[in-house]
Design an enzyme around this catalytic site. Structure first.
Site, PDB file in Angstrom:
ATOM      1  N   LYS A 116       0.826  -1.221   0.000  1.00 35.17           N
ATOM      2  CA  LYS A 116       0.000   0.000   0.000  1.00 35.17           C
ATOM      3  C   LYS A 116       0.855   1.264   0.000  1.00 35.17           C
ATOM      4  CE  LYS A 116      -3.160  -2.936  -0.080  1.00 35.17           C
ATOM      5  NZ  LYS A 116      -3.747  -3.274  -1.381  1.00 35.17           N
ATOM      6  N   LYS A 158      -1.919   2.943   9.058  1.00 29.69           N
ATOM      7  CA  LYS A 158      -2.331   1.824   8.208  1.00 29.69           C
ATOM      8  C   LYS A 158      -1.146   0.900   7.950  1.00 29.69           C
ATOM      9  CE  LYS A 158      -5.904   4.174   5.483  1.00 29.69           C
ATOM     10  NZ  LYS A 158      -6.325   4.586   4.118  1.00 29.69           N
ATOM     11  N   GLY A 165      -9.044  -2.674   5.104  1.00 29.37           N
ATOM     12  CA  GLY A 165      -9.381  -2.209   6.448  1.00 29.37           C
ATOM     13  C   GLY A 165      -8.683  -2.928   7.584  1.00 29.37           C
ATOM     14  N   LEU A 203      -9.977  10.807   7.638  1.00 29.24           N
ATOM     15  CA  LEU A 203     -11.189  11.458   7.125  1.00 29.24           C
ATOM     16  C   LEU A 203     -12.387  10.914   7.901  1.00 29.24           C
ATOM     17  CD1 LEU A 203     -10.340  11.229   3.301  1.00 29.24           C
ATOM     18  CD2 LEU A 203      -9.885  13.119   4.865  1.00 29.24           C
ATOM     19  N   HIS A 235     -16.056  -3.766   6.640  1.00 32.19           N
ATOM     20  CA  HIS A 235     -15.265  -3.772   5.410  1.00 32.19           C
ATOM     21  C   HIS A 235     -15.770  -4.768   4.374  1.00 32.19           C
ATOM     22  CE1 HIS A 235     -12.674  -0.926   7.327  1.00 32.19           C
ATOM     23  NE2 HIS A 235     -12.464  -1.754   8.328  1.00 32.19           N
ATOM     24  N   LYS A 237     -18.544  -5.062   1.542  1.00 31.43           N
ATOM     25  CA  LYS A 237     -19.527  -4.275   0.808  1.00 31.43           C
ATOM     26  C   LYS A 237     -20.863  -4.996   0.821  1.00 31.43           C
ATOM     27  CE  LYS A 237     -15.870  -2.297  -1.937  1.00 31.43           C
ATOM     28  NZ  LYS A 237     -15.017  -2.518  -3.110  1.00 31.43           N
ATOM     29  N   GLU A 287      -6.475   2.768  -2.358  1.00 30.80           N
ATOM     30  CA  GLU A 287      -5.759   1.603  -2.881  1.00 30.80           C
ATOM     31  C   GLU A 287      -6.239   1.251  -4.276  1.00 30.80           C
ATOM     32  OE1 GLU A 287      -7.120  -1.964  -0.308  1.00 30.80           O
ATOM     33  OE2 GLU A 287      -6.651  -0.434   1.177  1.00 30.80           O
ATOM     34  N   ARG A 291      -7.841  -6.823  -9.909  1.00 31.78           N
ATOM     35  CA  ARG A 291      -8.649  -8.005 -10.256  1.00 31.78           C
ATOM     36  C   ARG A 291     -10.027  -7.543 -10.733  1.00 31.78           C
ATOM     37  NH1 ARG A 291      -9.209  -7.136  -4.652  1.00 31.78           N
ATOM     38  NH2 ARG A 291     -11.378  -6.669  -4.167  1.00 31.78           N
ATOM     39  N   ARG A 337     -25.613  -7.667  -2.400  1.00 35.06           N
ATOM     40  CA  ARG A 337     -24.934  -8.955  -2.167  1.00 35.06           C
ATOM     41  C   ARG A 337     -25.782  -9.762  -1.188  1.00 35.06           C
ATOM     42  NH1 ARG A 337     -18.433  -8.146  -1.490  1.00 35.06           N
ATOM     43  NH2 ARG A 337     -18.164  -6.457  -3.027  1.00 35.06           N
TER      44      ARG A 337
HETATM   45  C1  MV4 Z   1      -9.336   5.632   5.583  1.00 38.86           C
HETATM   46  C2  MV4 Z   1     -10.444   6.113   6.299  1.00 38.86           C
HETATM   47  C3  MV4 Z   1     -10.399   7.419   6.756  1.00 38.86           C
HETATM   48  N1  MV4 Z   1      -9.324   8.177   6.504  1.00 38.86           N
HETATM   49  N2  MV4 Z   1      -8.291   6.429   5.354  1.00 38.86           N
HETATM   50  C4  MV4 Z   1     -10.812   1.123   5.253  1.00 38.86           C
HETATM   51  C5  MV4 Z   1     -10.488   0.136   4.210  1.00 38.86           C
HETATM   52  C6  MV4 Z   1      -9.237   0.574   3.617  1.00 38.86           C
HETATM   53  N3  MV4 Z   1      -9.208   0.248   2.239  1.00 38.86           N
HETATM   54  C7  MV4 Z   1      -9.207   2.034   3.837  1.00 38.86           C
HETATM   55  N4  MV4 Z   1     -10.170   2.308   4.847  1.00 38.86           N
HETATM   56  C8  MV4 Z   1     -10.330   3.540   5.340  1.00 38.86           C
HETATM   57  N5  MV4 Z   1      -9.303   4.381   5.105  1.00 38.86           N
HETATM   58  C9  MV4 Z   1      -8.287   7.671   5.820  1.00 38.86           C
HETATM   59  N6  MV4 Z   1      -7.219   8.434   5.592  1.00 38.86           N
HETATM   60  C10 MV4 Z   1     -11.526   5.258   6.517  1.00 38.86           C
HETATM   61  C11 MV4 Z   1     -11.465   3.960   6.052  1.00 38.86           C
HETATM   62  C12 MV4 Z   1     -12.640   3.158   6.293  1.00 38.86           C
HETATM   63  C13 MV4 Z   1     -13.453   2.720   5.249  1.00 38.86           C
HETATM   64  C14 MV4 Z   1     -13.134   2.991   3.921  1.00 38.86           C
HETATM   65  C15 MV4 Z   1     -13.929   2.567   2.907  1.00 38.86           C
HETATM   66  C16 MV4 Z   1     -15.097   1.861   3.190  1.00 38.86           C
HETATM   67  C17 MV4 Z   1     -15.433   1.577   4.482  1.00 38.86           C
HETATM   68  C18 MV4 Z   1     -14.624   1.989   5.523  1.00 38.86           C
HETATM   69  C19 MV4 Z   1     -14.969   1.710   6.831  1.00 38.86           C
HETATM   70  C20 MV4 Z   1     -14.165   2.136   7.846  1.00 38.86           C
HETATM   71  C21 MV4 Z   1     -12.996   2.851   7.585  1.00 38.86           C
END
Ligand code: MV4
Length: 449
Positions: A116, A158, A165, A203, A235, A237, A287, A291, A337
Site C-alpha cells: 500500500k 495503516k 481495512g 477522514l 469492510h 460491501k 488503494e 482483479r 450482495r
Molecule cells: C481511511 C479512512 C479514513 N481516513 N483512510 C478502510 C479500508 C481501507 N481500504 C481504507 N479504509 C479507510 N481508510 C483515511 N485516511 C476510513 C477507512 C474506512 C473505510 C473505507 C472505505 C469503506 C469503508 C470503511 C470503513 C471504515 C474505515
C-alpha cells in the site's frame, strides 16, 4: 485467442467467467474441492478437475495442484476471478514459467499495488490525488509525531501489507499516537509478517467511490465511470451502485480521466479498480485492486460492456473492444450482495437450499451459482448471489429493486434479503444520503430498537 481457460475459482464468479468463455468459443475447465463436487460451475464447465480437500489452502489456493490441472487438461490460460489467488503475484509468475497465460495484470503491477505504501507512491507520481500523510513508512514516534503535527489530528495508521481495512488505528491526539503506532505495528507483524505502517490524515465521514478501469497493457487504458460502495459492514460491501448519487458530471469526468491517464502511463493490463475516499468534493486515493471485483456488474449494466470478455481479450493480446469516446453511461444500477447469513446478526447460515426462486423481468440480473437442492458448504464465503437491477433513472432503479427483492425466494437457510428489503425503503438510502459509517450506525440503531 485462447483455446481453453481454466477457472481457478468457484461460486458465482466461476459461472460469470464460464459465460464469457462460452460466448468467445473458448473451452472451459472447472476446478473444485471435494466439498464442491455438486457445484454448478463443475456442471456447466466442459471439463473438471478435483484439486483437493475442502479447506481453501489445500484446494483453491493450492498452486501446484492448479498447475497440474492446467497440464492435465492442456489449458492455455487461467482466470483467477476475485479472492483466492487473484492478487497473488507469485501465482502469476509461476504460471508464466509454465507457459500458461494469466487473465489479469502483470505480476509487477499486482505486487506494486499489494504494497500500500508503494501503491500510494505510484498513485502520487501518476498525478492521482492522495490523502495527506507520510512519504513512505513511519517507524518511530519522533517521525510519526512530526508528520501528524504537519497534517493535523486525527490521523490514521495503516499497515503497508494491509488493505481492506485490516490493521488500522486512529490517533485522535498526540497523546494517543505512540500507543496507536506500537499497536498498529504489532498487529501488522502478526497478521501480515510485515510491521511496516504509514500515516494519513483521518477522514471522518467520507464516501467510498471507486473507478473501474480497463487497460490493454500497451498504453491504451479507459475508465468506465464509478461505483459508490459506501454501504459496508466490517469492510464487507453490502450495496453498490453506479453512478454515485454524490457526484456531478464534471467531477466524474475529471477523476475518470485522471485515473485513465495514470493507467495509460503504467501500461496497465486488464481490469482494475482504483479506490477513493470522497469527502467535501475531493477525491483521495486509498488503494488499487488488480482483479475483477464482485461488484463489476454494476458497471456492466450502465455501460453495456462485458468486463470479463475485455479481460480475456487483453490477456490474449487483442485490443479493447471500445475506445473512451464510445463509453456511454446509461441509467442507474444497484447491486445487493445476498449472503447466507442472518439478516440482523450476520451469523453464517450454510446448509440446504430447499427452494430457490430468483426474480426476473426487465432490468433484473441475478449472478448466482445457487439452485434448489444445493447445499451451501461451510468452508467458503457466504455469498449466495448478487441481485443487480438497472433502471433509466435512480428512482426507477429503486422501484424495480424493491419489486425484485420482494419476488426473490430462498428457503432453507437464512439470507440477508430482509435487510435489503428494509434498506430499499429507507429515506436516507432513497435519497443517496449515506457515508461509509451509515450502515453500521443503522444496524446498531435497529439492534437497539
Ligand atoms: C481511511 C479512512 C479514513 N481516513 N483512510 C478502510 C479500508 C481501507 N481500504 C481504507 N479504509 C479507510 N481508510 C483515511 N485516511 C476510513 C477507512 C474506512 C473505510 C473505507 C472505505 C469503506 C469503508 C470503511 C470503513 C471504515 C474505515
Amino acid at each position: 485467442m485462447f483455446d481453453k481457460i481454466l477457472i481457478a475459482n468457484r461460486g458465482e464468479i466461476a459461472l460469470r467467467i464460464l459465460r464469457a468463455c462460452k460466448e468467445l468459443g473458448i473451452a472451459t475447465v472447472a476446478v473444485h474441492s471435494t466439498a464442491d463436487s455438486d457445484a454448478m460451475h463443475v456442471r456447466l464447465a466442459d471439463e473438471s478437475v478435483c484439486i483437493g480437500p475442502p479447506p481453501a489452502r489445500d484446494s483453491y489456493l493450492n498452486i501446484p495442484a492448479l498447475i497440474a490441472a492446467c497440464e492435465i487438461t492442456g489449458a492455455d490460460a487461467v482466470h483467477p476471478g476475485y479472492g483466492f489467488l487473484s492478487e497473488n503475484a507469485r501465482f502469476a509468475e509461476v504460471l508464466g514459467h509454465h507457459g500458461i497465460a494469466v487473465v489479469g495484470p502483470r505480476a509487477e503491477h499486482i505486487r506494486m499495488m499489494g504494497d500500500k505504501i508503494e501503491a500510494k507512491r505510484t498513485a502520487k507520481r501518476l498525478g492521482i490525488p492522495c490523502v495527506p500523510g507520510s512519504e513512505g513508512g513511519v517507524s518511530d514516534d519522533v517521525e510519526a509525531k512530526r508528520v501528524a503535527a504537519e497534517i493535523g489530528y486525527p490521523v490514521l495508521i495503516k499497515a503497508a501489507s494491509g488493505g481492506g481495512g485490516r490493521g488500522m488505528k486512529v490517533a485522535r491526539t498526540e497523546d494517543d499516537l505512540s500507543d496507536a503506532l506500537a499497536t498498529a505495528r504489532a498487529e501488522a507483524l502478526a497478521a501480515f509478517g510485515d510491521a511496516s505502517v504509514y500515516l494519513e490524515k483521518y477522514l471522518e465521514k467520507p464516501r467510498h467511490i471507486e473507478i473501474q478501469v480497463l487497460g490493454d497493457g500497451r498504453g491504451r487504458a479507459i475508465h468506465l465511470g464509478e461505483r459508490d460502495c459506501s454501504l459496508q459492514r466490517r469492510h464487507q460491501k453490502v450495496w453498490e451502485e453506479g453512478p454515485s448519487p454524490a457526484l456531478n458530471e464534471a467531477e466524474r469526468e475529471e477523476i475518470g480521466n485522471t485515473v485513465a491517464r495514470a493507467m495509460q502511463e503504467l501500461r496497465y493490463a486488464g481490469a482494475g479498480t482504483v479506490e477513493f475516499l470522497y469527502e467535501d468534493g475531493r477525491f483521495y486515493f486509498i488503494e488499487m485492486n488488480t482483479r475483477v471485483q464482485v461488484e463489476h456488474p454494476v458497471t456492466e449494466m450502465i455501460t453495456g460492456i462485458d468486463i470479463v470478455n475485455e479481460q480475456i481479450r487483453v490477456a490474449a493480446g487483442a485490443e479493447l473492444s471500445v475506445t473512451q469516446d464510445e463509453v456511454k453511461l446509461t441509467g442507474h444500477a444497484i447491486e445487493c450482495r445476498i449472503n447466507a447469513e442472518h439478516p440482523a446478526t450476520f451469523r453464517p447460515s450454510p446448509g440446504l437450499i430447499t427452494y430457490f426462486h430468483p426474480p426476473g423481468g426487465l432490468g433484473v440480473r441475478v449472478d448466482s451459482a445457487a439452485y434448489q437442492g444445493y447445499r451451501i458448504p461451510p468452508n467458503y464465503d457466504s455469498l449466495v448471489g448478487k441481485l443487480i437491477v438497472h433502471g433509466r433513472t435512480r428512482n426507477e432503479c429503486l422501484m424495480r429493486l424493491r419489486r425484485a427483492l420482494d419476488e426473490f425466494i430462498v428457503d432453507g437457510i437464512d439470507t440477508t434479503l430482509p435487510l435489503f428489503r428494509s434498506l430499499v425503503r429507507n429515506p436516507d438510502v432513497q435519497n443517496g444520503l449515506y457515508d461509509i459509517h451509515w450502515l453500521e450506525r443503522f444496524l446498531a440503531a435497529e439492534a437497539a430498537a
